[in-house]
Design an enzyme around this catalytic site. Structure first.
Site, PDB file in Angstrom:
ATOM      1  N   HIS A   1     -22.341  20.658  -0.466  1.00 27.29           N
ATOM      2  CA  HIS A   1     -22.490  21.483   0.789  1.00 27.29           C
ATOM      3  C   HIS A   1     -23.853  21.836   1.030  1.00 27.29           C
ATOM      4  O   HIS A   1     -24.514  21.574   2.363  1.00 27.29           O
ATOM      5  CB  HIS A   1     -21.463  22.812   1.110  1.00 27.29           C
ATOM      6  CG  HIS A   1     -20.380  22.500   1.709  1.00 27.29           C
ATOM      7  ND1 HIS A   1     -19.246  23.173   1.446  1.00 27.29           N
ATOM      8  CD2 HIS A   1     -19.753  21.284   2.158  1.00 27.29           C
ATOM      9  CE1 HIS A   1     -18.164  22.938   1.951  1.00 27.29           C
ATOM     10  NE2 HIS A   1     -18.316  21.470   2.272  1.00 27.29           N
TER      11      HIS A   1
ATOM     12  N   HIS B   1     -20.977  29.762  -1.609  1.00 29.41           N
ATOM     13  CA  HIS B   1     -20.564  29.565  -0.198  1.00 29.41           C
ATOM     14  C   HIS B   1     -21.682  30.283   0.576  1.00 29.41           C
ATOM     15  O   HIS B   1     -21.945  29.916   1.666  1.00 29.41           O
ATOM     16  CB  HIS B   1     -19.162  30.039   0.047  1.00 29.41           C
ATOM     17  CG  HIS B   1     -18.178  29.232  -0.861  1.00 29.41           C
ATOM     18  ND1 HIS B   1     -18.023  27.855  -0.760  1.00 29.41           N
ATOM     19  CD2 HIS B   1     -17.507  29.688  -1.841  1.00 29.41           C
ATOM     20  CE1 HIS B   1     -17.158  27.479  -1.481  1.00 29.41           C
ATOM     21  NE2 HIS B   1     -16.580  28.479  -2.274  1.00 29.41           N
ATOM     22  N   LEU B   2     -22.089  31.492   0.316  1.00 32.58           N
ATOM     23  CA  LEU B   2     -22.792  32.377   1.262  1.00 32.58           C
ATOM     24  C   LEU B   2     -24.276  31.477   1.163  1.00 32.58           C
ATOM     25  O   LEU B   2     -24.902  31.624   2.376  1.00 32.58           O
ATOM     26  CB  LEU B   2     -23.098  33.682   0.514  1.00 32.58           C
ATOM     27  CG  LEU B   2     -24.060  34.729   1.619  1.00 32.58           C
ATOM     28  CD1 LEU B   2     -23.440  34.556   2.991  1.00 32.58           C
ATOM     29  CD2 LEU B   2     -23.995  35.907   0.779  1.00 32.58           C
ATOM     30  N   ALA B   3     -24.743  30.865   0.290  1.00 29.23           N
ATOM     31  CA  ALA B   3     -25.840  30.171   0.200  1.00 29.23           C
ATOM     32  C   ALA B   3     -25.774  28.878   1.333  1.00 29.23           C
ATOM     33  O   ALA B   3     -26.795  28.952   2.110  1.00 29.23           O
ATOM     34  CB  ALA B   3     -26.236  29.380  -1.218  1.00 29.23           C
ATOM     35  N   ASP B   4     -24.870  28.385   1.129  1.00 28.97           N
ATOM     36  CA  ASP B   4     -24.599  27.299   2.226  1.00 28.97           C
ATOM     37  C   ASP B   4     -24.645  27.623   3.633  1.00 28.97           C
ATOM     38  O   ASP B   4     -25.263  26.919   4.459  1.00 28.97           O
ATOM     39  CB  ASP B   4     -23.266  26.645   1.911  1.00 28.97           C
ATOM     40  CG  ASP B   4     -22.696  25.687   2.821  1.00 28.97           C
ATOM     41  OD1 ASP B   4     -23.736  24.819   3.202  1.00 28.97           O
ATOM     42  OD2 ASP B   4     -21.630  25.486   3.309  1.00 28.97           O
ATOM     43  N   GLN B   5     -24.064  28.913   3.931  1.00 28.49           N
ATOM     44  CA  GLN B   5     -23.956  29.311   5.095  1.00 28.49           C
ATOM     45  C   GLN B   5     -25.245  30.070   5.896  1.00 28.49           C
ATOM     46  O   GLN B   5     -25.154  30.534   6.937  1.00 28.49           O
ATOM     47  CB  GLN B   5     -22.558  30.208   5.401  1.00 28.49           C
ATOM     48  CG  GLN B   5     -21.371  29.442   5.172  1.00 28.49           C
ATOM     49  CD  GLN B   5     -20.084  30.027   4.721  1.00 28.49           C
ATOM     50  OE1 GLN B   5     -20.027  31.111   5.263  1.00 28.49           O
ATOM     51  NE2 GLN B   5     -19.248  29.103   4.470  1.00 28.49           N
TER      52      GLN B   5
ATOM     53  N   GLN C   1     -18.006  29.181  13.302  1.00 30.36           N
ATOM     54  CA  GLN C   1     -19.312  29.066  12.795  1.00 30.36           C
ATOM     55  C   GLN C   1     -20.141  27.935  13.405  1.00 30.36           C
ATOM     56  O   GLN C   1     -21.177  27.782  13.383  1.00 30.36           O
ATOM     57  CB  GLN C   1     -19.255  28.898  11.424  1.00 30.36           C
ATOM     58  CG  GLN C   1     -18.860  30.222  10.423  1.00 30.36           C
ATOM     59  CD  GLN C   1     -19.141  30.283   9.070  1.00 30.36           C
ATOM     60  OE1 GLN C   1     -18.536  29.121   8.339  1.00 30.36           O
ATOM     61  NE2 GLN C   1     -19.737  30.947   8.364  1.00 30.36           N
TER      62      GLN C   1
END
Length: 343
Positions: free
Chosen positions: A308, A283-287, A102
């Site tokens: 994060h 987690h998806l929001a962050d990425q 990533q």
């Protein structure tokens, strides 16, 4: 003309601050100086996976680097032009392959030629997204934005043994804005366990708990027994497929933690998101934030502001001329919108 150096205090977050800063330094050509790297973590400074990410980023853009050593809390990174091609990186421990990937992926999407990337180390690490999360949840959204990426898991690697490997083929791509305000209709849900070198009853107990608490029928529950040389390792994966996105939650077996407790933690995470009504989980929001910033626009809803997400916003706004607005709705859902201000 010499670029202004972007100065960052790594104490605003963990390894995420370093990874996002490296990606953005490569993409913008702006030199980076970061101090207090992972200052608030139990083992501060660069660990093996962070060091691999730094050295890999330096190789991809012929950067000049100082402070690239284990335990270092300060780093200077002066990028050159991004180069595609064939790259192979070995973390040498069970440090996360997915986090190294990533770090490099945003830059390689803007390389002048395709890239073939191989990374060995940990593919299923409790402190990082497992490969399955990238394949099922994150990359489909990146592809919707125009990113041309193919990701394959060649070999599983758990903590502490490592020894896993992933491979990615990345085509030069231009990202377009993406808006994820709603999940849409529920299309399917399932749970599966990856088990390596552990008794079969561990997976059975985890799945039994998921089945009973979420009322999932037996045909939506499965266990995959991996070669014991991949382990010891155990991970429970819980997937929800909606019309507009897929979310994946994971929990890792640990000694002294009952199988039922592993399952309960994953179920509680998933229920928190499901009950919120938000489109994407933490987690998806962050990425998704960095790709949206690179696309110059996008939005999503998520249950709440995480550490994060907050630190990622600060890093992105330090490098890019974008505006990131966060507002809570009446339903207590956080709405995040990325835009490019008009001058």
């Amino acid at each position: 003309m010499k670029q202004d150096v972007i100065e960052l205090d790594g104490a605003i977050g963990g390894g995420q601050v370093l990874r996002s800063a490296l990606s953005l330094s490569m993409l913008t050509g702006k030199p980076l100086r970061i101090h207090n790297i992972r200052a608030r973590r139990s083992r501060p400074g660069l660990l093996r996976q962070h060091l691999t990410a730094v050295l890999a980023a330096a190789q991809v853009c012929a950067a000049r680097v100082s402070g690239a050593e284990l335990g270092s809390r300060e780093l200077t990174f002066e990028p050159g032009p991004i180069r595609g091609g064939d790259y192979r990186f070995a973390i040498g421990t069970a440090g996360s392959c997915t986090l190294v990937l990533q770090t490099l992926l945003p830059a390689l999407l803007q390389a002048p030629e395709p890239s073939h990337l191989s990374i060995s180390g940990g593919t299923h690490n409790p402190l990082a997204p497992p490969v399955d999360f990238l394949q099922q949840a994150w990359l489909p959204q990146l592809r919707r934005m125009g990113g041309q990426v193919d990701l394959q898991l060649l070999r599983h690697g758990f903590v502490p043994a490592g020894g896993g490997e992933l491979q990615a083929i990345i085509q030069p791509s231009t990202l377009q804005p993406l808006h994820l305000e709603q999940r849409g209709a529920l299309l399917g849900r399932r749970a599966w366990v990856l088990n390596a070198g552990l008794p079969e009853h561990v997976a059975e107990r985890e799945l039994r708990r998921v089945g009973s608490r979420l009322e999932l029928p037996r045909e939506h529950l499965s266990a995959v027994q991996l070669d014991e040389r991949c382990g010891p390792g155990n991970v429970l994966l819980l997937e929800f497929v909606f019309e507009h996105l897929t979310e994946l939650f994971s929990g890792f077996g640990q000694s002294r933690l009952r199988a039922e407790s592993v399952a309960d933690r994953v179920i509680d995470q998933a229920r928190d998101w499901l009950d919120s009504g938000a489109a994407v989980a933490e987690h998806l929001a962050d990425q998704l934030l960095l790709p949206m910033a690179l696309a110059g626009g996008g939005s999503f809803t998520t249950p709440r502001m995480s550490e994060h997400l907050q630190s990622n916003i600060r890093v992105i706004e330090a490098f890019l001329p974008v505006r990131i607005d966060c507002s809570s709705s009446a339903a207590k859902v956080l709405h995040v919108a990325v835009s490019t201000p008009r001058h």
